[in-house]
Write an enzyme that holds these catalytic residues in place. Structure first.
Site, PDB file in Angstrom:
ATOM      1  N   HIS A 104       0.852  -1.201   0.000  1.00 54.45           N
ATOM      2  CA  HIS A 104       0.000   0.000   0.000  1.00 54.45           C
ATOM      3  C   HIS A 104       0.886   1.249   0.000  1.00 54.45           C
ATOM      4  O   HIS A 104       0.696   2.167  -0.799  1.00 54.45           O
ATOM      5  CB  HIS A 104      -0.924  -0.017   1.220  1.00 54.45           C
ATOM      6  N   ASP A 136       6.936  22.676 -25.405  1.00 52.72           N
ATOM      7  CA  ASP A 136       6.906  21.297 -24.906  1.00 52.72           C
ATOM      8  C   ASP A 136       7.999  21.190 -23.846  1.00 52.72           C
ATOM      9  O   ASP A 136       8.673  22.165 -23.530  1.00 52.72           O
ATOM     10  CB  ASP A 136       7.171  20.305 -26.066  1.00 52.72           C
ATOM     11  N   TRP A 145       7.455  -0.628   4.070  1.00 51.25           N
ATOM     12  CA  TRP A 145       7.978   0.044   2.857  1.00 51.25           C
ATOM     13  C   TRP A 145       9.388   0.556   3.094  1.00 51.25           C
ATOM     14  O   TRP A 145      10.123   0.827   2.163  1.00 51.25           O
ATOM     15  CB  TRP A 145       7.054   1.179   2.420  1.00 51.25           C
ATOM     16  N   SER A 165      13.164   6.324 -13.456  1.00 53.08           N
ATOM     17  CA  SER A 165      12.093   7.127 -14.049  1.00 53.08           C
ATOM     18  C   SER A 165      12.032   8.506 -13.389  1.00 53.08           C
ATOM     19  O   SER A 165      11.944   9.527 -14.080  1.00 53.08           O
ATOM     20  CB  SER A 165      10.770   6.385 -13.883  1.00 53.08           C
ATOM     21  N   SER A 166      12.109   8.532 -12.049  1.00 56.85           N
ATOM     22  CA  SER A 166      12.039   9.819 -11.346  1.00 56.85           C
ATOM     23  C   SER A 166      13.205  10.716 -11.705  1.00 56.85           C
ATOM     24  O   SER A 166      13.044  11.922 -11.871  1.00 56.85           O
ATOM     25  CB  SER A 166      12.076   9.611  -9.830  1.00 56.85           C
ATOM     26  N   HIS A 222      13.766  11.286   4.107  1.00 57.41           N
ATOM     27  CA  HIS A 222      13.190  12.546   4.555  1.00 57.41           C
ATOM     28  C   HIS A 222      13.042  13.565   3.425  1.00 57.41           C
ATOM     29  O   HIS A 222      11.973  14.149   3.277  1.00 57.41           O
ATOM     30  CB  HIS A 222      13.834  13.142   5.802  1.00 57.41           C
ATOM     31  N   GLU A 250      12.479  12.767   0.540  1.00 62.13           N
ATOM     32  CA  GLU A 250      11.335  12.188  -0.180  1.00 62.13           C
ATOM     33  C   GLU A 250      10.013  12.733   0.349  1.00 62.13           C
ATOM     34  O   GLU A 250       9.085  13.014  -0.406  1.00 62.13           O
ATOM     35  CB  GLU A 250      11.378  10.657  -0.057  1.00 62.13           C
ATOM     36  N   TYR A 265       9.455  15.614   1.435  1.00 62.69           N
ATOM     37  CA  TYR A 265       9.224  16.939   0.850  1.00 62.69           C
ATOM     38  C   TYR A 265       9.025  16.873  -0.647  1.00 62.69           C
ATOM     39  O   TYR A 265       8.342  17.736  -1.220  1.00 62.69           O
ATOM     40  CB  TYR A 265      10.350  17.895   1.268  1.00 62.69           C
ATOM     41  N   SER A 303      -0.577  27.437  -3.850  1.00 60.49           N
ATOM     42  CA  SER A 303      -0.216  28.842  -4.082  1.00 60.49           C
ATOM     43  C   SER A 303      -0.757  29.360  -5.411  1.00 60.49           C
ATOM     44  O   SER A 303      -0.764  30.561  -5.651  1.00 60.49           O
ATOM     45  CB  SER A 303       1.307  29.007  -4.064  1.00 60.49           C
ATOM     46  N   HIS A 316      15.416  11.889  12.742  1.00 63.11           N
ATOM     47  CA  HIS A 316      14.246  11.966  13.623  1.00 63.11           C
ATOM     48  C   HIS A 316      13.281  10.808  13.354  1.00 63.11           C
ATOM     49  O   HIS A 316      12.350  10.605  14.123  1.00 63.11           O
ATOM     50  CB  HIS A 316      13.540  13.335  13.522  1.00 63.11           C
ATOM     51  N   HIS A 317      13.517  10.059  12.277  1.00 63.46           N
ATOM     52  CA  HIS A 317      12.741   8.834  12.058  1.00 63.46           C
ATOM     53  C   HIS A 317      13.295   7.686  12.891  1.00 63.46           C
ATOM     54  O   HIS A 317      12.747   6.589  12.863  1.00 63.46           O
ATOM     55  CB  HIS A 317      12.769   8.435  10.579  1.00 63.46           C
ATOM     56  N   THR A 365       7.666  26.361   7.211  1.00 59.30           N
ATOM     57  CA  THR A 365       6.337  25.810   6.928  1.00 59.30           C
ATOM     58  C   THR A 365       5.264  26.741   7.454  1.00 59.30           C
ATOM     59  O   THR A 365       4.235  26.965   6.800  1.00 59.30           O
ATOM     60  CB  THR A 365       6.194  24.411   7.559  1.00 59.30           C
ATOM     61  N   LYS A 378       4.651  29.609   5.139  1.00 62.06           N
ATOM     62  CA  LYS A 378       3.773  29.275   4.013  1.00 62.06           C
ATOM     63  C   LYS A 378       2.308  29.360   4.409  1.00 62.06           C
ATOM     64  O   LYS A 378       1.489  29.969   3.706  1.00 62.06           O
ATOM     65  CB  LYS A 378       4.092  27.865   3.510  1.00 62.06           C
ATOM     66  N   ARG A 381       1.738   0.552  15.357  1.00 63.52           N
ATOM     67  CA  ARG A 381       1.341   0.453  13.953  1.00 63.52           C
ATOM     68  C   ARG A 381       1.728  -0.916  13.414  1.00 63.52           C
ATOM     69  O   ARG A 381       2.425  -1.684  14.071  1.00 63.52           O
ATOM     70  CB  ARG A 381       2.026   1.559  13.136  1.00 63.52           C
TER      71      ARG A 381
END
Lengths: 385, 526
Positions: free
Chosen positions: B78, B107, B143, B170-171, B254, B256, B258, B269, B303-304, B329, B332, B451
């Site tokens: 998932h 293009d 994951w 690809s990315s 991390h 990722e 963002y 915006s 921090h993870h 943040t 924003k 979890r």
């Protein structure tokens, strides 16, 4: 079912409207716990929560006010301002001030939590797929060692196809479904207990919310943490790091006893260990081995090899009909069980179980589900170690 | 030179090729954008179906539907599908559609690579999903692929790793394309500080991707050699370190996070000023805030991992650095609120989703701030509190922004207005149900529910049932979204070129739908 949904809806509404008035506050918020650490963590949590709530009220309040008043349907005409250096500086500085005022108490708590010096006793915790092993290495009770697994009746009730639902689980187990173990870890109150945490296979995490922390148990590394429990009682927790199939089924139970009760427990444990060691030297009757073996098998082996010995190939091979479980020479099976199979999920049980337990379990496997292998005596295990 | 241009002019009026080959061989940014968005939608529904299995098993305590191993593979896949298959391709699809139109280019800069970077994806995710049919089943170690657990996977393991490699390639190609396009193909007068924020946030995102995707590729390659080539990068018995994987993974992971939210900031915006009929407040501070967040994302990864047993100085550093993220943040969010302030607002579906984004993303931000406090994280870590946190920022954050963007630009893309009433119904059902789904998970986590567990104690029963009911409604309501998009593509009230009264930007100067090659003559930006 209807009443369950009704209860859910009720919980939701009362929970949101009158949260703090609920008797079941523990089900909405972090537990206060029973140590000075857990109290500090709880207070820190409440402080940040309230800071967030206040900021939220200000920001969302402004937003909602704008959405109600500054809408086209109310005839609002758009102003055209699009910058203000003063505002930008204000709302950069204020959050920094708030953050610093949050960081100060957080730092204090963190430094206290990480100070494991001057412990009165040390318990080593080893995470295994899917149970815990406790070794009392230092202080009163040094030398005590045992495995702690999900209690067997819970282990049967949690299987797919056991036909359990919430009502049946409540009736059978009350509040403790999946929270009971066969051998809880017993500790004295009022003593600073240092925990050394490691693992034998994959990463686990030892967590009892009432103690205020969790710490990962990592194979090949030893972490440390500490607690001092003020109040006798039973404190329950769970493995918190995904560790495979039965991650959800390796609970932790800490029983905190007064120093006097703890001393009595230590004495009983030491006596039982001596009796167990003595019994390893006698020749056991086959029936006694089988009866004990079934218990040992259910607690330690059945999660992978299944109660019926059929396993879940290819990860967990079948024991029923397996050549290793049959024939007159049990050495192959004894070595596998003692040392494990590196690179597979099969752990080394030599360091975890006693000679009697191992002999009993192997004998049980060799004479169940159509297997016709020879029985194994504790002395053979002792010799093979 | 003049003749060459004339020949080219004859050439560019042609439409796309006919039939299936149009989509396989296309090098057109709009076709490829459509392919990306369609692919993301399919992955969103497959990943969503897995979430439904998870919520069904968790509907009540006891094991009723799936076995624990399959449950673990549901949570694992998932996440992989939603992150790498749904949100990232959706943002790339939006970038493809919008960046050339927003900067005044015909293009993307590298059209053939554009085709290639899309067509790798179906193969990557076929590889990933094929593991379910292999001995040992799909990936079930989370994951995050932490070893040693991830190495216990069966025959599908190399397929999982190669799928990640392909998605990463690809990315990276998509990012190179975005950077080259933005830096080289802006219309005369379109300076960097005049670009729409969506281009800015994507430019920064693209750099994050190029910096971190190779790190992930390295980490998973080391897993592969640990399993098959006898290396011991992450095996303590061989001199390695399982925690090292977590450091490398989160050094990717991390940023990722963002990558999954910066383009959303760009979308919001764009939408808020349109429906407030008022220019964006603090454009340049928005750009600097985005860049600050991107920089900070590289120094907060641990921090993870507050519970892995770091030195206390390390924990302090990562705690302080993480708390710092709240500042840009916050800027924003304050800027968006100031944009709305004294505007002349209307609330069409894109604006509803944008407002929903600002509120619920901020709630996710608050729980993120709580999680940053290391001592408190020792309680929150690996509980449903974390699950609630990242679903608030990813579902009501990233996915809400993608839906807002779809409703906002769909009339431009198709030339047809979407069904406004259906869009509003979709918004309200989604918003009520998504809060039923995720808000109670805060309570579950605080009360002690870890979890990634398929079964739980009875005291967690009530909130899990509420959460599951919310989940089923949220899942079903996304069919309304798919139907609304389908209906709009097929026909509907014709949209004007500007579509929205308050819309501002080059894409609104093109016809609806826009010509096949967006700007054949570069517009001049004043």
């Amino acid at each position: 079912m209807k009443s369950r949904i009704a209860r859910g809806v009720l919980a939701l509404t009362t929970g949101l409207l009158a949260g703090s008035a609920l008797a079941e506050w523990d089900l909405l918020n972090m537990r206060k716990g029973v140590t000075s650490t857990s109290h500090e963590v709880h207070d820190l949590h409440m402080m940040i929560l309230w800071v967030c709530v206040v900021i939220g009220i200000v920001v969302f309040g402004a937003m909602i006010y704008a959405m109600l008043k500054h809408r086209k349907s109310k005839g609002a005409v758009a102003a055209q301002f699009h910058e203000s250096t003063t505002m930008e500086i204000i709302w950069t500085i204020i959050p920094i001030v708030i953050l610093v005022s949050m960081a100060i108490p957080a730092t204090k708590t963190l430094l206290a939590m990480e100070d494991v010096s001057d412990a009165d006793m040390t318990i080593k915790v080893t995470g295994l797929q899917w149970k815990w092993k406790y070794d009392y290495v230092d202080g009163e009770g040094a030398g005590i060692s045992f495995l702690s697994s999900l209690a067997p009746e819970h282990n049967e009730a949690r299987l797919l196809g056991a036909g359990m639902d919430e009502a049946k689980l409540r009736e059978k187990f009350g509040q403790t479904y999946l929270r009971d173990v066969d051998n809880p870890v017993v500790v004295p109150t009022g003593k600073k207990i240092r925990f050394l945490l490691t693992a034998a296979d994959v990463i686990h995490s030892w967590w009892v919310p009432d103690l205020g922390w969790k710490k990962d148990a990592i194979p090949g590394f030893v972490n440390e943490s500490w607690t001092r429990i003020d109040k006798p009682g039973v404190y329950r927790g769970k493995c918190a790091e995904l560790c495979g199939k039965d991650h959800g089924f390796m609970p932790i139970v800490v029983v905190a006893k007064s120093p006097a009760d703890y001393a009595a427990w230590v004495q009983a444990q030491t006596g039982a260990a001596a009796a167990e060691a003595a019994s390893a030297d006698k020749i056991w009757a086959a029936d006694d081995l089988l009866a004990k073996g079934e218990q040992v098998y259910k607690t330690n082996c059945a999660a992978c090899h299944q109660l019926t010995g059929t396993g879940v190939p290819p990860a967990f091979p079948a024991l029923a009909g397996n050549p290793i479980s049959n024939g007159d020479d049990p050495m192959g099976q004894i070595t596998t069980v003692l040392n494990g199979r590196p690179g597979t999920a099969m752990a080394a049980y030599g360091p975890m179980l006693s000679d009697v337990e191992l002999a009993a379990a192997i004998t049980y496997v060799r004479s169940s589900w159509g297997n016709s292998g020879s029985a194994v005596q504790p002395a053979e295990i002792k010799a093979a170690r | 030179m003049t003749t060459a241009t004339a020949t080219h002019d004859d050439h560019h009026d042609h439409g796309p090729a006919k039939g299936l080959m149009r989509w396989i061989t296309t090098t057109n940014h709009k076709d490829i954008g459509t392919l990306y968005l369609l692919f993301a939608l399919i992955m969103f529904f497959i990943g969503g179906a897995m979430a439904m299995v998870i919520r069904a098993e968790l509907f009540q305590p006891g094991m009723q539907i799936v076995d624990p191993q399959f449950f673990n593979s549901m949570t694992t896949v998932h996440a992989l599908l939603m992150i790498f298959g749904a949100v990232m391709p959706a943002f790339t699809g939006l970038a493809n559609w919008l960046i050339p139109m927003q900067i005044g280019a015909p293009d993307m800069a590298l059209p053939r690579m554009n085709n290639f970077s899309f067509w790798i994806l179906p193969f990557a995710f076929t590889l990933l999903l094929s593991t379910f049919f292999m001995s040992g089943g799909g990936p079930a170690g989370g994951w995050t692929l932490y070893p040693p657990l991830s190495l216990q996977m069966g025959d599908g393991f190399p397929f999982l790793i190669f799928a990640i490699h392909l998605a990463g390639i690809s990315s990276i190609m998509g990012s190179i394309n975005v950077i080259v396009t933005i830096l080289n193909m802006r219309a005369p007068g379109m300076t960097l500080m005049k670009m729409p924020l969506f281009c800015w946030t994507w430019l920064i995102t693209a750099y994050l991707l190029i910096a971190t995707m190779p790190v992930l590729a390295g980490a998973v390659t080391m897993l592969l050699t640990d399993k098959f080539a006898g290396t011991s990068f992450f095996n303590a018995a061989g001199g390695g370190d399982p925690v090292m994987f977590q450091h490398i993974f989160w050094f990717f992971g991390h940023p990722e996070v963002y990558i999954l939210i910066l383009p959303a900031f760009g979308i919001i915006s764009a939408i808020v000023p349109t429906f407030a009929r008022k220019p964006l407040f603090g454009y340049s501070s928005m750009v600097y805030a985005t860049a600050s967040i991107a920089f900070l994302s590289f120094i907060v990864w641990a921090h993870h991992m507050f519970t892995v047993g770091m030195p206390v100085t390390g924990e302090l550093f990562f705690m302080y650095a993480t708390m710092m993220i709240a500042v840009p943040t916050g800027v924003k969010v304050f800027n968006w609120v100031s944009t709305m302030w004294k505007g002349s607002m209307t609330f069409e579906t894109p604006m509803l989703f944008a407002v929903g984004f600002i509120m619920m993303f901020t709630i996710g931000g608050f729980s993120g701030l709580m999680l940053a406090i290391a001592p408190a994280d020792f309680q929150y870590h690996d509980t449903y509190f974390v699950v609630a946190h990242f679903h608030y920022v990813l579902v009501t954050g990233a996915i809400y922004s993608i839906m807002a963007a779809t409703y906002y630009w769909l009339p431009k893309w198709t030339g047809n207005m979407y069904d406004e009433r259906l869009g509003k119904i979709h918004f309200w059902i989604s918003t009520i149900s998504v809060n039923l789904l995720f808000f109670p998970q805060h309570f579950l986590g605080l009360a002690g529910m870890p979890r990634r567990i398929p079964d739980y104690s009875v005291q967690f029963a009530d909130w899990n049932m509420v959460s599951s009911i919310g989940g089923f409604i949220f899942g079903a309501s996304q069919l309304l979204f798919a139907y609304n998009v389908y209906k709009t593509v097929k026909g509907g009230k014709k949209a004007t070129d500007k579509v929205w009264e308050g819309a501002d930007g080059l894409e609104w100067t093109l016809s609806s739908p826009p010509p096949y090659h967006s700007f054949t003559e570069a517009p001049v930006v004043k």
